[in-house]
Enzyme design. Structure first.
Site, PDB file in Angstrom:
ATOM      1  N   GLU A  42     -11.468  19.505 -32.541  1.00 39.09           N
ATOM      2  CA  GLU A  42     -10.963  20.519 -33.467  1.00 39.09           C
ATOM      3  C   GLU A  42     -11.181  21.937 -32.973  1.00 39.09           C
ATOM      4  O   GLU A  42     -10.351  22.805 -33.174  1.00 39.09           O
ATOM      5  CB  GLU A  42     -11.646  20.373 -34.829  1.00 39.09           C
TER       6      GLU A  42
ATOM      7  N   ARG B 191     -15.864  13.776 -40.346  1.00 37.17           N
ATOM      8  CA  ARG B 191     -16.085  14.649 -39.191  1.00 37.17           C
ATOM      9  C   ARG B 191     -15.637  13.903 -37.936  1.00 37.17           C
ATOM     10  O   ARG B 191     -15.885  12.691 -37.802  1.00 37.17           O
ATOM     11  CB  ARG B 191     -17.567  15.006 -39.035  1.00 37.17           C
TER      12      ARG B 191
ATOM     13  N   HIS C 181      -7.378  19.024 -40.605  1.00 33.77           N
ATOM     14  CA  HIS C 181      -8.562  19.257 -41.444  1.00 33.77           C
ATOM     15  C   HIS C 181      -8.150  19.955 -42.755  1.00 33.77           C
ATOM     16  O   HIS C 181      -8.617  21.050 -43.071  1.00 33.77           O
ATOM     17  CB  HIS C 181      -9.610  20.109 -40.696  1.00 33.77           C
TER      18      HIS C 181
END
Ligand code: NAI
Length: 329
Positions: A261, A232, A293
């Site tokens: 993101e 993350r 991602h």
């Protein structure tokens, strides 16, 4: 059961529709819209919604979903840091996730990033296409006999440890809850930072892991370390990382996840965002690779995600309690 499916991509629809053939009791309405407090209103009349890692399932969204009568939040992902679990539980909603759909998919991507950025494959690709066969700036290191430090040895971290061993690396690890069955040397986090040639992050994002990589921890790392983050974005303080890259601390950095993101820097090409985005600044370094991602994005993983998500829905309908339920701590 009727499920409202947010943020649908064509590959989601394909794999869920294929899997749904085995679940005739389930109806799915696919929406392109991302889940947010505004779009949550569309869930009126649905018992369940299906959300992704990038969905906003914060306090306000959960409240609106509750008002609309939603009882079940199906996460088609492992991480749940984007969900206000406490609020959902107060509203009597169940949250189910897909904990380990394909650890190898993410671990293989982590190693792909490490190898590519170490050997500057991204630069070589562009250079050779332009008929430039020079090697300047391309030098990497061997992984053989180097030390890999794995932070978080759950399903993905354990898969990454196996891959690193296959390369002949020594594997050390840090986990708050070490796994006695895993053949790695557990060390403190500080020792991991000090000894590793390759650091790969595989722990969840929580208050205690937020900005685990920061100015202080970067100082402890070896000069010429390779950092990979497929877990993350919030695990790494991006400003401090940029400072470290400028100070030539890192041989290479590979990121599949990053703090911004949500801003979707790659889709929104507005100059303003590209100028101010710290992710765009990271991209300006030749020894950094960023992917979008996509660690989870393999055929096997997508199939496992759709199977577990629909099975979660049926377990809920049948009152079966599973370990896939995310509970407020
Ligand atoms: P997991 O739950 O199997 O493993 C997580 C490990 O982290 C556990 O061993 C746990 O004990 C450990 N941990 C918990 N707190 C910690 C702390 N404070 N410090 C160090 N370790 C700690 O999870 P899994 O399936 O291995 O996934 C790991 C992470 O990978 C997820 O949280 C998610 O953020 C990320 N992920 C990324 C994907 C991608 O596409 N890039 C896809 C799937 C997951």
């Amino acid at each position: 059961m009727k499920i409202l499916f947010y943020d649908t991509k064509s590959y989601d629809k394909e794999s869920f529709e294929r899997t749904r053939e085995n679940y005739p009791e389930i109806e799915i309405k696919y929406l392109k819209s991302e889940l947010s407090p505004n779009t949550a209103r569309l869930a009126e009349g649905y018992e369940a919604i299906c959300a992704f890692v990038s969905s906003d399932v914060g306090t306000e969204t959960v409240e609106v979903l509750h008002e609309c009568g939603v009882k079940l939040i199906l996460l088609r992902c492992a991480g749940f840091n984007n969900v206000d679990i406490k609020k959902a539980s107060e509203c009597g909603m169940t949250v189910l996730r897909v904990p380990g759909y394909s650890p190898e998919a993410v671990a293989e991507h982590a190693m792909a990033l490490a190898l590519a950025v170490n050997r500057r494959i991204h630069k070589a690709y562009v250079r050779v296409r332009e008929n430039d066969f020079s090697l300047g700036g391309m030098q990497g290191i061997n992984f053989y006999q180097k030390t890999a430090g794995i932070v978080g040895t759950g399903k993905i971290g354990a898969a990454m440890a196996r891959i690193c061993k296959g390369f002949g690396m020594k594997v050390i690890a840090y986990d708050k809850y070490p796994n006695p069955n895993l053949d790695v040397e557990y060390v403190t986090l500080d020792e991991l930072f000090e000894r590793s040639d390759l650091i790969s992050l595989h722990c969840p994002l929580m208050d205690e892991t937020y900005h685990l990589v920061n100015r202080e921890s970067i100082k402890k790392m070896k000069d010429g370390v390779i950092l990979v983050n497929t877990s993350r974005g919030g695990l790494v303080n991006t400003q401090d990382l940029i400072e470290g890259i400028r100070a030539r601390k890192f041989l290479a950095v590979g990121l599949d996840v990053y703090e911004e993101e949500k801003k979707n820097v790659f889709e929104d090409r507005s100059d303003e965002i590209m100028e101010t985005s710290i992710t765009a600044r990271l991209l300006s370094f030749p020894n950094v690779i960023i992917t979008s991602h996509q660690g989870f994005f393999t055929e096997e993983a997508l199939q496992a995600i759709s199977e577990t998500t629909l099975q979660n829905a049926m377990d809920y309908v049948n009152g079966v309690h599973t370990a896939n339920e995310v509970k407020a701590s």
